[in-house]
Motif scaffolding. Structure first.
Motif, PDB file in Angstrom:
ATOM      1  N   ILE A 175      35.973  41.604   1.210  1.00  0.00           N
ATOM      2  CA  ILE A 175      36.752  41.075   2.337  1.00  0.00           C
ATOM      3  C   ILE A 175      37.827  42.057   2.797  1.00  0.00           C
ATOM      4  CG2 ILE A 175      38.472  39.313   2.950  1.00  0.00           C
ATOM      5  CD1 ILE A 175      36.786  37.343   1.321  1.00  0.00           C
ATOM      6  N   THR A 176      38.495  42.706   1.855  1.00  0.00           N
ATOM      7  CA  THR A 176      39.643  43.552   2.213  1.00  0.00           C
ATOM      8  C   THR A 176      39.319  45.041   2.323  1.00  0.00           C
ATOM      9  OG1 THR A 176      40.313  43.974  -0.073  1.00  0.00           O
ATOM     10  CG2 THR A 176      41.202  41.981   1.004  1.00  0.00           C
ATOM     11  N   GLY A 177      38.251  45.468   1.655  1.00  0.00           N
ATOM     12  CA  GLY A 177      37.938  46.892   1.610  1.00  0.00           C
ATOM     13  C   GLY A 177      38.680  47.627   0.505  1.00  0.00           C
ATOM     14  N   HIS A 178      39.618  46.957  -0.159  1.00  0.00           N
ATOM     15  CA  HIS A 178      40.377  47.554  -1.259  1.00  0.00           C
ATOM     16  C   HIS A 178      39.625  47.339  -2.562  1.00  0.00           C
ATOM     17  CE1 HIS A 178      43.982  48.263   1.122  1.00  0.00           C
ATOM     18  NE2 HIS A 178      43.922  47.014   1.550  1.00  0.00           N
ATOM     19  N   SER A 179      39.365  48.397  -3.295  1.00  0.00           N
ATOM     20  CA  SER A 179      38.685  48.270  -4.576  1.00  0.00           C
ATOM     21  C   SER A 179      39.674  47.795  -5.643  1.00  0.00           C
ATOM     22  CB  SER A 179      38.089  49.605  -5.007  1.00  0.00           C
ATOM     23  OG  SER A 179      39.123  50.508  -5.387  1.00  0.00           O
ATOM     24  N   LYS A 180      39.128  47.305  -6.734  1.00  0.00           N
ATOM     25  CA  LYS A 180      39.955  46.856  -7.850  1.00  0.00           C
ATOM     26  C   LYS A 180      40.838  47.996  -8.354  1.00  0.00           C
ATOM     27  CE  LYS A 180      39.575  44.300 -12.178  1.00  0.00           C
ATOM     28  NZ  LYS A 180      38.653  43.561 -13.052  1.00  0.00           N
ATOM     29  N   GLN A 181      40.275  49.198  -8.441  1.00  0.00           N
ATOM     30  CA  GLN A 181      41.039  50.355  -8.932  1.00  0.00           C
ATOM     31  C   GLN A 181      42.213  50.683  -8.007  1.00  0.00           C
ATOM     32  OE1 GLN A 181      37.634  50.323  -8.572  1.00  0.00           O
ATOM     33  NE2 GLN A 181      37.224  50.013 -10.734  1.00  0.00           N
ATOM     34  N   GLU A 182      42.051  50.448  -6.708  1.00  0.00           N
ATOM     35  CA  GLU A 182      43.125  50.740  -5.751  1.00  0.00           C
ATOM     36  C   GLU A 182      44.287  49.762  -5.853  1.00  0.00           C
ATOM     37  OE1 GLU A 182      41.219  52.480  -1.737  1.00  0.00           O
ATOM     38  OE2 GLU A 182      40.416  50.539  -2.348  1.00  0.00           O
ATOM     39  N   VAL A 183      44.003  48.515  -6.181  1.00  0.00           N
ATOM     40  CA  VAL A 183      45.046  47.487  -6.128  1.00  0.00           C
ATOM     41  C   VAL A 183      45.720  47.186  -7.457  1.00  0.00           C
ATOM     42  CG1 VAL A 183      43.981  46.402  -4.117  1.00  0.00           C
ATOM     43  CG2 VAL A 183      43.464  45.536  -6.388  1.00  0.00           C
ATOM     44  N   PHE A 205      52.282  45.017  -0.593  1.00  0.00           N
ATOM     45  CA  PHE A 205      51.270  45.912  -0.039  1.00  0.00           C
ATOM     46  C   PHE A 205      50.165  45.220   0.742  1.00  0.00           C
ATOM     47  CE2 PHE A 205      52.981  48.548  -3.500  1.00  0.00           C
ATOM     48  CZ  PHE A 205      53.279  49.685  -2.772  1.00  0.00           C
ATOM     49  N   TYR A 206      49.888  43.956   0.464  1.00  0.00           N
ATOM     50  CA  TYR A 206      48.689  43.341   1.028  1.00  0.00           C
ATOM     51  C   TYR A 206      48.927  42.107   1.888  1.00  0.00           C
ATOM     52  CZ  TYR A 206      46.965  46.569  -2.371  1.00  0.00           C
ATOM     53  OH  TYR A 206      46.758  47.712  -3.084  1.00  0.00           O
ATOM     54  N   PHE A 254      47.303  31.928   4.594  1.00  0.00           N
ATOM     55  CA  PHE A 254      48.119  33.091   4.925  1.00  0.00           C
ATOM     56  C   PHE A 254      47.220  34.233   5.353  1.00  0.00           C
ATOM     57  CE2 PHE A 254      46.966  33.723   0.555  1.00  0.00           C
ATOM     58  CZ  PHE A 254      46.819  35.091   0.403  1.00  0.00           C
ATOM     59  N   ALA A 255      47.835  35.292   5.857  1.00  0.00           N
ATOM     60  CA  ALA A 255      47.078  36.461   6.295  1.00  0.00           C
ATOM     61  C   ALA A 255      47.383  37.638   5.377  1.00  0.00           C
ATOM     62  CB  ALA A 255      47.457  36.822   7.731  1.00  0.00           C
ATOM     63  N   LEU A 256      46.338  38.411   5.105  1.00  0.00           N
ATOM     64  CA  LEU A 256      46.537  39.644   4.343  1.00  0.00           C
ATOM     65  C   LEU A 256      45.939  40.802   5.124  1.00  0.00           C
ATOM     66  CD1 LEU A 256      43.586  40.313   2.959  1.00  0.00           C
ATOM     67  CD2 LEU A 256      44.353  38.691   1.288  1.00  0.00           C
ATOM     68  N   PHE A 257      46.271  42.019   4.678  1.00  0.00           N
ATOM     69  CA  PHE A 257      45.788  43.221   5.345  1.00  0.00           C
ATOM     70  C   PHE A 257      44.525  43.748   4.682  1.00  0.00           C
ATOM     71  CE2 PHE A 257      50.407  43.869   6.357  1.00  0.00           C
ATOM     72  CZ  PHE A 257      50.274  43.795   7.731  1.00  0.00           C
ATOM     73  N   THR A 258      43.583  44.182   5.509  1.00  0.00           N
ATOM     74  CA  THR A 258      42.417  44.876   4.988  1.00  0.00           C
ATOM     75  C   THR A 258      42.764  46.360   4.885  1.00  0.00           C
ATOM     76  OG1 THR A 258      41.494  45.331   7.169  1.00  0.00           O
ATOM     77  CG2 THR A 258      40.853  43.247   6.115  1.00  0.00           C
ATOM     78  N   LYS A 259      41.858  47.102   4.289  1.00  0.00           N
ATOM     79  CA  LYS A 259      42.079  48.541   4.122  1.00  0.00           C
ATOM     80  C   LYS A 259      42.235  49.249   5.467  1.00  0.00           C
ATOM     81  CE  LYS A 259      40.495  52.333   1.291  1.00  0.00           C
ATOM     82  NZ  LYS A 259      39.562  52.696   0.219  1.00  0.00           N
ATOM     83  N   ASN A 286      43.648  47.978   8.001  1.00  0.00           N
ATOM     84  CA  ASN A 286      44.830  47.388   8.626  1.00  0.00           C
ATOM     85  C   ASN A 286      44.531  46.219   9.568  1.00  0.00           C
ATOM     86  OD1 ASN A 286      47.521  47.688   8.075  1.00  0.00           O
ATOM     87  ND2 ASN A 286      47.947  48.809   9.958  1.00  0.00           N
ATOM     88  N   LYS A 287      43.458  45.501   9.311  1.00  0.00           N
ATOM     89  CA  LYS A 287      43.158  44.294  10.071  1.00  0.00           C
ATOM     90  C   LYS A 287      43.678  43.101   9.300  1.00  0.00           C
ATOM     91  CE  LYS A 287      39.049  46.127  12.259  1.00  0.00           C
ATOM     92  NZ  LYS A 287      37.592  46.107  12.314  1.00  0.00           N
ATOM     93  N   ARG A 288      43.935  42.016  10.035  1.00  0.00           N
ATOM     94  CA  ARG A 288      44.383  40.768   9.411  1.00  0.00           C
ATOM     95  C   ARG A 288      43.192  39.911   9.044  1.00  0.00           C
ATOM     96  NH1 ARG A 288      49.612  38.127  11.246  1.00  0.00           N
ATOM     97  NH2 ARG A 288      48.402  36.251  10.980  1.00  0.00           N
ATOM     98  N   VAL A 289      43.252  39.311   7.870  1.00  0.00           N
ATOM     99  CA  VAL A 289      42.236  38.365   7.435  1.00  0.00           C
ATOM    100  C   VAL A 289      42.963  37.108   6.974  1.00  0.00           C
ATOM    101  CG1 VAL A 289      40.416  37.910   5.757  1.00  0.00           C
ATOM    102  CG2 VAL A 289      40.666  40.195   6.696  1.00  0.00           C
ATOM    103  N   GLU A 290      42.566  35.973   7.530  1.00  0.00           N
ATOM    104  CA  GLU A 290      43.154  34.700   7.129  1.00  0.00           C
ATOM    105  C   GLU A 290      42.431  34.197   5.885  1.00  0.00           C
ATOM    106  OE1 GLU A 290      45.754  33.267   8.784  1.00  0.00           O
ATOM    107  OE2 GLU A 290      45.767  34.913  10.226  1.00  0.00           O
ATOM    108  N   VAL A 291      43.193  33.804   4.871  1.00  0.00           N
ATOM    109  CA  VAL A 291      42.613  33.294   3.630  1.00  0.00           C
ATOM    110  C   VAL A 291      43.338  32.032   3.179  1.00  0.00           C
ATOM    111  CG1 VAL A 291      41.789  35.546   2.833  1.00  0.00           C
ATOM    112  CG2 VAL A 291      44.059  34.783   2.202  1.00  0.00           C
ATOM    113  N   LEU A 292      42.680  31.267   2.330  1.00  0.00           N
ATOM    114  CA  LEU A 292      43.293  30.109   1.694  1.00  0.00           C
ATOM    115  C   LEU A 292      43.581  30.453   0.258  1.00  0.00           C
ATOM    116  CD1 LEU A 292      41.165  27.053   2.903  1.00  0.00           C
ATOM    117  CD2 LEU A 292      43.493  27.655   3.571  1.00  0.00           C
ATOM    118  N   LEU A 293      44.787  30.135  -0.184  1.00  0.00           N
ATOM    119  CA  LEU A 293      45.209  30.418  -1.540  1.00  0.00           C
ATOM    120  C   LEU A 293      45.315  29.134  -2.338  1.00  0.00           C
ATOM    121  CD1 LEU A 293      46.486  32.341  -3.710  1.00  0.00           C
ATOM    122  CD2 LEU A 293      48.677  31.880  -2.621  1.00  0.00           C
ATOM    123  N   ASN A 294      44.716  29.133  -3.510  1.00  0.00           N
ATOM    124  CA  ASN A 294      44.911  28.070  -4.484  1.00  0.00           C
ATOM    125  C   ASN A 294      45.557  28.736  -5.681  1.00  0.00           C
ATOM    126  OD1 ASN A 294      43.596  25.635  -3.309  1.00  0.00           O
ATOM    127  ND2 ASN A 294      41.887  27.050  -3.205  1.00  0.00           N
TER     128      ASN A 294
END
Length: 95
Positions: free
Chosen positions: A33-41, A49-50, A77-82, A84-92
């Motif tokens: 979804i974000t383009g960020h790998s586990k190693q990057e984050v 950052f996100y 809420f919205a987070l940033f993809t790699k 720099n796009k916004r992605v709306e997600v639901l957090l539990n």
């Protein structure tokens, strides 16, 4: 090992943060979804950052609440993809 396999292959983004808000878990769907790998984050501040600026305070509060046992369901809420796009997600948030 079973839990790691479940998290890694889940059809929903799953991330984890430690008490300081640093990312300590990031599954394959979160990567997709974000383009960020586990190693990057790993080890980076999830909120700083996100998360988009307008949601940083509220997401931090939800995460802080989770660490004292207060769960939150379906927090949008919205987070940033790699790229720099916004992605709306639901957090539990659970403990």
């Amino acid at each position: 090992q079973e839990m790691q396999t479940f998290i890694g292959t889940a059809n929903a983004p799953i991330f984890g943060c430690d008490a300081l808000g640093l990312v300590n878990e990031w599954n394959n769907k979160a990567h997709k979804i974000t383009g960020h790998s586990k190693q990057e984050v790993l080890g980076k501040s999830f909120v700083q950052f996100y998360i988009t600026k307008e949601f940083r305070a509220s997401v931090k509060q939800v995460l802080d609440d989770a660490f004292v046992g207060k769960e939150t369901a379906n927090f949008e809420f919205a987070l940033f993809t790699k790229d720099n796009k916004r992605v709306e997600v639901l957090l539990n948030a659970t403990t």
